[in-house]
Design a protein around this motif. Structure first.
Motif, mmCIF file in Angstrom:
data_model
loop_
_atom_site.group_PDB
_atom_site.id
_atom_site.type_symbol
_atom_site.label_atom_id
_atom_site.label_comp_id
_atom_site.label_asym_id
_atom_site.label_seq_id
_atom_site.Cartn_x
_atom_site.Cartn_y
_atom_site.Cartn_z
ATOM 1 N N GLN A 13 0.780 -1.304 -0.130
ATOM 2 C CA GLN A 13 0.128 0.028 0.075
ATOM 3 C C GLN A 13 0.907 1.248 -0.067
ATOM 4 O O GLN A 13 1.961 1.376 0.423
ATOM 5 C CB GLN A 13 -0.743 0.061 1.056
ATOM 6 C CG GLN A 13 -1.915 -0.856 1.241
ATOM 7 C CD GLN A 13 -2.887 -1.048 2.493
ATOM 8 O OE1 GLN A 13 -2.857 -0.256 3.390
ATOM 9 N NE2 GLN A 13 -4.181 -1.274 2.083
ATOM 10 N N ALA A 14 0.382 2.336 -0.442
ATOM 11 C CA ALA A 14 1.148 3.694 -0.355
ATOM 12 C C ALA A 14 1.535 3.900 0.945
ATOM 13 O O ALA A 14 0.603 3.708 2.013
ATOM 14 C CB ALA A 14 0.079 4.801 -1.095
ATOM 15 N N SER A 85 8.387 4.936 2.151
ATOM 16 C CA SER A 85 7.044 5.876 1.679
ATOM 17 C C SER A 85 6.829 5.673 0.224
ATOM 18 O O SER A 85 6.699 6.794 -0.673
ATOM 19 C CB SER A 85 7.773 7.321 2.176
ATOM 20 O OG SER A 85 8.106 7.656 3.376
ATOM 21 N N LYS A 87 4.949 5.293 -3.361
ATOM 22 C CA LYS A 87 3.954 6.027 -3.846
ATOM 23 C C LYS A 87 3.361 5.104 -4.984
ATOM 24 O O LYS A 87 4.021 4.394 -5.683
ATOM 25 C CB LYS A 87 4.242 7.458 -4.577
ATOM 26 C CG LYS A 87 5.091 8.350 -3.321
ATOM 27 C CD LYS A 87 5.653 9.552 -4.105
ATOM 28 C CE LYS A 87 6.138 10.282 -3.083
ATOM 29 N NZ LYS A 87 6.750 11.700 -3.579
ATOM 30 N N PRO A 88 2.172 5.331 -5.359
ATOM 31 C CA PRO A 88 1.520 4.477 -6.569
ATOM 32 C C PRO A 88 2.487 4.821 -7.758
ATOM 33 O O PRO A 88 2.471 4.079 -8.714
ATOM 34 C CB PRO A 88 0.395 5.248 -6.660
ATOM 35 C CG PRO A 88 -0.290 5.643 -5.192
ATOM 36 C CD PRO A 88 1.071 6.097 -4.673
ATOM 37 N N GLU A 89 3.059 5.963 -7.931
ATOM 38 C CA GLU A 89 3.774 6.167 -9.272
ATOM 39 C C GLU A 89 5.118 5.542 -9.236
ATOM 40 O O GLU A 89 5.997 5.549 -10.066
ATOM 41 C CB GLU A 89 3.936 7.722 -9.335
ATOM 42 C CG GLU A 89 4.641 8.499 -7.986
ATOM 43 C CD GLU A 89 3.566 9.095 -7.245
ATOM 44 O OE1 GLU A 89 2.432 8.374 -7.130
ATOM 45 O OE2 GLU A 89 3.749 10.135 -6.677
ATOM 46 N N THR A 91 5.358 2.411 -8.757
ATOM 47 C CA THR A 91 4.750 0.875 -9.625
ATOM 48 C C THR A 91 5.841 0.801 -10.815
ATOM 49 O O THR A 91 5.721 1.776 -11.739
ATOM 50 C CB THR A 91 3.450 0.853 -9.615
ATOM 51 O OG1 THR A 91 2.558 0.894 -8.660
ATOM 52 C CG2 THR A 91 3.085 -0.401 -10.475
ATOM 53 N N THR A 121 4.289 -3.268 -7.089
ATOM 54 C CA THR A 121 3.103 -2.478 -7.246
ATOM 55 C C THR A 121 2.839 -1.725 -5.919
ATOM 56 O O THR A 121 2.668 -2.506 -4.712
ATOM 57 C CB THR A 121 1.851 -3.506 -7.626
ATOM 58 O OG1 THR A 121 2.438 -4.507 -8.768
ATOM 59 C CG2 THR A 121 0.861 -2.835 -7.750
ATOM 60 N N VAL A 122 2.390 -0.539 -6.002
ATOM 61 C CA VAL A 122 2.052 0.149 -4.937
ATOM 62 C C VAL A 122 0.598 0.775 -5.010
ATOM 63 O O VAL A 122 0.229 1.306 -6.114
ATOM 64 C CB VAL A 122 2.631 1.709 -4.825
ATOM 65 C CG1 VAL A 122 2.580 2.163 -3.630
ATOM 66 C CG2 VAL A 122 4.521 1.052 -4.815
ATOM 67 N N SER A 123 -0.184 0.239 -4.319
ATOM 68 C CA SER A 123 -1.658 0.466 -4.469
ATOM 69 C C SER A 123 -2.058 1.841 -3.564
ATOM 70 O O SER A 123 -1.279 1.929 -2.559
ATOM 71 C CB SER A 123 -2.552 -0.517 -3.901
ATOM 72 O OG SER A 123 -2.401 -0.928 -2.537
ATOM 73 N N SER A 124 -3.060 2.387 -4.252
ATOM 74 C CA SER A 124 -3.400 3.801 -3.455
ATOM 75 C C SER A 124 -4.460 3.455 -2.402
ATOM 76 O O SER A 124 -5.029 2.522 -2.468
ATOM 77 C CB SER A 124 -3.956 4.819 -4.601
ATOM 78 O OG SER A 124 -5.024 4.152 -5.169
#
Length: 124
Positions: A13-14, A85, A87-89, A91, A121-124
């Motif tokens: 997760q983010a 820390s 972030k979705p970006e 990913t 993969t970072v989910s928001s």
């Protein structure tokens, strides 16, 4: 010659953290600059961080500085990328790369050896 194998990717997760490892084979690993690159879907491969030969100079892309930490254990022939820390970006598929007897470079074409990549993969 060196072979590189990445591990440690996954789904987070983010705001979370992941730790990527790059394990190398070959007796002369200490003579390589090792970098981490990443490639998101539909985007070009981009530089993230590197630890250089011979001085151990460390360089980060602006997008990851203060969040990612690269470190090298020459005895274990590993380079680690601690990612905090997230972030979705962030990913992307993350690749470990090495270049022999040369300093840090942000340019992927200047690295001769590449691992197979590990998905982050970072989910928001």
């Amino acid at each position: 010659q060196v072979q590189l194998v990445e591990s440690g990717g996954g789904l987070v997760q983010a705001g979370g953290s992941l730790r990527l490892s790059c394990a190398a084979s070959g007796r002369t690993f200490s003579q390589y600059t090792v970098g981490w690159f990443r490639q998101a879907p539909g985007k070009e491969r981009e530089f993230a961080a590197a630890v250089g030969w011979p001085s151990g100079f460390i360089y980060y892309a602006d997008s990851v500085r203060a969040r990612f930490t690269i470190s090298r254990d020459s005895a274990k022939k590993t380079v680690t990328l601690q990612m905090n820390s997230l972030k979705p970006e962030d990913t992307a598929v993350y690749y470990c790369a090495a270049r022999l007897l040369a300093p840090v470079s942000r340019t992927s074409d200047e690295y001769q050896h590449w691992g197979q990549g590990t998905q982050v993969t970072v989910s928001s």
